[in-house]
Design an enzyme around this catalytic site. Structure first.
Site, PDB file in Angstrom:
ATOM      1  CG  HIS A   1      33.832  39.192  32.095  1.00 48.80           C
ATOM      2  ND1 HIS A   1      32.880  37.833  31.858  1.00 48.80           N
ATOM      3  CD2 HIS A   1      34.621  39.476  30.821  1.00 48.80           C
ATOM      4  CE1 HIS A   1      33.922  38.187  30.254  1.00 48.80           C
ATOM      5  NE2 HIS A   1      34.523  39.130  30.131  1.00 48.80           N
TER       6      HIS A   1
ATOM      7  CG  HIS B   1      36.596  30.198  47.229  1.00 44.73           C
ATOM      8  ND1 HIS B   1      35.356  29.289  47.852  1.00 44.73           N
ATOM      9  CD2 HIS B   1      37.701  30.334  46.787  1.00 44.73           C
ATOM     10  CE1 HIS B   1      35.418  28.075  46.745  1.00 44.73           C
ATOM     11  NE2 HIS B   1      36.806  28.691  46.406  1.00 44.73           N
TER      12      HIS B   1
ATOM     13  CB  THR C   1      29.251  32.970  34.673  1.00 43.04           C
ATOM     14  OG1 THR C   1      30.454  33.684  34.044  1.00 43.04           O
ATOM     15  CG2 THR C   1      29.480  31.249  34.206  1.00 43.04           C
ATOM     16  N   PRO C   2      26.175  32.998  35.202  1.00 42.63           N
ATOM     17  CG  PRO C   2      23.522  32.491  34.918  1.00 42.63           C
ATOM     18  CD  PRO C   2      24.996  32.845  34.398  1.00 42.63           C
TER      19      PRO C   2
ATOM     20  N   GLY D   1      35.164  32.556  29.166  1.00 42.98           N
ATOM     21  CA  GLY D   1      35.924  31.923  30.431  1.00 42.98           C
ATOM     22  C   GLY D   1      37.709  31.024  29.393  1.00 42.98           C
TER      23      GLY D   1
ATOM     24  CG  HIS E   1      35.277  35.556  25.518  1.00 41.21           C
ATOM     25  ND1 HIS E   1      33.671  36.239  25.902  1.00 41.21           N
ATOM     26  CD2 HIS E   1      36.196  37.026  26.672  1.00 41.21           C
ATOM     27  CE1 HIS E   1      34.118  37.172  26.998  1.00 41.21           C
ATOM     28  NE2 HIS E   1      35.638  37.366  27.463  1.00 41.21           N
TER      29      HIS E   1
ATOM     30  CD  GLU F   1      39.652  35.573  25.941  1.00 41.10           C
ATOM     31  OE1 GLU F   1      38.767  35.175  25.938  1.00 41.10           O
ATOM     32  OE2 GLU F   1      40.074  36.375  27.190  1.00 41.10           O
TER      33      GLU F   1
ATOM     34  CG  ASP G   1      38.502  41.568  29.476  1.00 42.16           C
ATOM     35  OD1 ASP G   1      36.609  40.668  29.669  1.00 42.16           O
ATOM     36  OD2 ASP G   1      39.068  40.712  28.972  1.00 42.16           O
ATOM     37  CG  ASP G   2      38.155  40.988  33.822  1.00 41.75           C
ATOM     38  OD1 ASP G   2      36.597  40.815  34.534  1.00 41.75           O
ATOM     39  OD2 ASP G   2      38.309  40.454  32.230  1.00 41.75           O
TER      40      ASP G   2
HETATM   41  P1  IMP Z   1      31.591  36.378  36.324  1.00 37.92           P
HETATM   42  O1  IMP Z   1      31.335  36.039  35.253  1.00 37.92           O
HETATM   43  O2  IMP Z   1      30.942  37.842  36.743  1.00 37.92           O
HETATM   44  O3  IMP Z   1      32.085  36.073  37.571  1.00 37.92           O
HETATM   45  O4  IMP Z   1      33.073  36.892  36.063  1.00 37.92           O
HETATM   46  C1  IMP Z   1      34.614  36.412  36.012  1.00 37.92           C
HETATM   47  C2  IMP Z   1      34.534  35.415  35.212  1.00 37.92           C
HETATM   48  O5  IMP Z   1      34.424  36.012  33.851  1.00 37.92           O
HETATM   49  C3  IMP Z   1      35.695  34.421  35.008  1.00 37.92           C
HETATM   50  O6  IMP Z   1      35.725  33.813  35.682  1.00 37.92           O
HETATM   51  C4  IMP Z   1      36.061  34.214  33.475  1.00 37.92           C
HETATM   52  O7  IMP Z   1      35.237  33.057  33.506  1.00 37.92           O
HETATM   53  C5  IMP Z   1      35.210  35.461  32.933  1.00 37.92           C
HETATM   54  N1  IMP Z   1      36.099  36.024  32.542  1.00 37.92           N
HETATM   55  C6  IMP Z   1      36.908  37.741  32.892  1.00 37.92           C
HETATM   56  N2  IMP Z   1      37.413  38.001  31.647  1.00 37.92           N
HETATM   57  C7  IMP Z   1      37.709  37.030  30.842  1.00 37.92           C
HETATM   58  C8  IMP Z   1      38.528  37.120  29.384  1.00 37.92           C
HETATM   59  O8  IMP Z   1      39.102  38.209  29.295  1.00 37.92           O
HETATM   60  N3  IMP Z   1      38.298  36.024  28.535  1.00 37.92           N
HETATM   61  C9  IMP Z   1      37.227  35.045  28.775  1.00 37.92           C
HETATM   62  N4  IMP Z   1      36.579  34.732  30.048  1.00 37.92           N
HETATM   63  C10 IMP Z   1      36.891  36.222  31.015  1.00 37.92           C
HETATM   64 ZN    ZN Z   2      35.857  39.100  28.447  1.00 34.50          ZN
END
Ligand code: IMP
Ligand code: ZN
Length: 348
Positions: free
Chosen positions: A19, A73, A105-106, A180, A209, A212, A293-294
């Site tokens: 993400h 933010h 996520t746009p 999410g 996903h 989870e 993932d992150d």
């Molecule tokens: P973005 O979509 O680039 O803003 O990345 C962050 C978003 O990814 C978060 O707000 C979550 O909605 C989603 N996200 C990140 N890691 C996970 C996960 O492990 N499970 C589900 N959603 C995730």
């Molecule tokens: Zn994920």
């Protein structure tokens, strides 16, 4: 050759489940914060204090608010979006990733006058900028997956699909995702969106996903998700025997497994050695792809994920090389990209 002889950073790797906002390093968030602070644009705490280096124990309750009430933010204008995207790309490249499917996520940024389409266009242009930089010696190629958040309304989900359609033609967007907070639901409202994606954009990959958390691992939800015919599924934790067999029966499904995230967030019982990677990596009917993932939150780069499976599950160099190579089969980036990657991959 022993496992220890593998240089996991040098090993050419593919990352299919990352993400964007969760992949930003704390140092990079700090840089964004500093600029905002200098311009008198933020009262937020310094990221290096809010998320001290070495803190990775975010669980499903503390993890999602970190984005909605903090990171979003900070990354709230074009400059920050471009800066953080370039930093994420350069971190993956430095870790030896040669192909990346980044998902996001746009998000409209009303204060900066940015629409969701401009959000996607800004990220794509940062990717082009990175790849065409003459000082960039990496082999990294990046594609984008657009995510529907479980909190989205149906019109918002359709907006994501429309953005996929708009940007898929230019080759930048290759997939659609459902992500999410797994505590949010039900998800069946999104069925028509994924059905339309499959019907009208046959080259767009679908990844979801999947199981989870216990709340998102009911047989009913998982059968619904499988009815959308995903090409890949992420996490794959809470499966009963029936769903496990159904996943295998599909043949060739990609499983995006994220060890450090699952262990640090307490999403599985026990440590690395009890991760379900052990159960799936030799299953011939599915294709396991290790993913971060992150990495900005959980702190484990992809090279470390490979080192972890070698350590905890005894994979040899041959196993590691064939694990990475098999992953190429399930990328969304097309046949030409698969050929490029097969040429780059180490043979055992
Ligand atoms: P973005 O979509 O680039 O803003 O990345 C962050 C978003 O990814 C978060 O707000 C979550 O909605 C989603 N996200 C990140 N890691 C996970 C996960 O492990 N499970 C589900 N959603 C995730
Ligand atoms: Zn994920």
């Amino acid at each position: 050759m022993t496992v220890d002889a593998v240089d996991y950073k040098a090993l050419p790797k593919i990352e299919l489940h990352a993400h964007l906002s969760g992949s930003i390093s704390r140092q990079c968030l700090h840089e964004v914060w500093l600029k905002k602070k200098e311009n008198g644009e933020t009262d937020l705490q310094d990221p290096l204090i809010k998320m001290p280096l070495g803190k990775h124990d975010y669980d499903l309750k503390t993890f999602f608010p970190l984005f909605s009430s903090y990171i979003y933010h900070l990354v709230s204008d074009i400059w920050a979006l471009r800066h953080t995207t370039l930093s994420v790309l350069s971190d993956f490249a430095a870790d030896g990733v040669v192909y990346l499917e980044l998902r996001t996520t746009p998000r409209a940024m009303p204060q900066a006058g940015l629409t969701k389409a401009q959000y996607v266009a800004t990220i794509l242009s940062a990717i082009t900028e990175f790849e065409s930089d003459p000082n960039n010696t990496s082999q990294l190629k990046t594609k984008l997956i657009l995510s529907i958040d479980r909190r989205n309304t149906l019109p918002e989900a359709y907006e994501v699909l429309a953005l996929c359609r708009q940007f898929a033609g230019q080759g930048g967007v290759v997939g659609i995702d459902l992500c999410g907070d797994p505590a949010r639901g039900p998800i069946d409202i999104f069925g028509p969106v994924f059905e339309e994606a499959k019907r009208t954009l046959p080259n767009l990959g679908i990844t979801l996903h999947f199981a989870e958390a216990e709340a998102s691992g009911t047989e009913e939800e998982l059968l619904t998700l499988l009815s959308w015919r995903p090409d890949r599924i992420g996490h794959v934790i809470h499966l009963n025997e029936k769903i496990r067999e159904e996943v295998k029966r599909r043949g060739g499904m990609g499983l995006e497994l994220c060890l450090s995230c699952n262990v640090h967030a307490g999403m599985i019982c026990g440590g690395f050695e009890s991760h379900h990677f052990g159960e799936w990596w030799k299953v011939e009917e599915t294709v396991v792809v290790l993913s971060t993932d992150d990495v900005g939150v959980f702190g484990s780069p992809l090279s470390n994920e490979y080192a972890l499976v070698a350590k905890h599950f005894g994979l040899t160099r041959t196993d590691i090389c064939s694990l990475v190579r098999r992953g190429v089969d399930v990328i969304f980036g097309g046949d030409e990209e698969k050929e490029r990657l097969r040429g780059l991959m180490w043979s055992a």
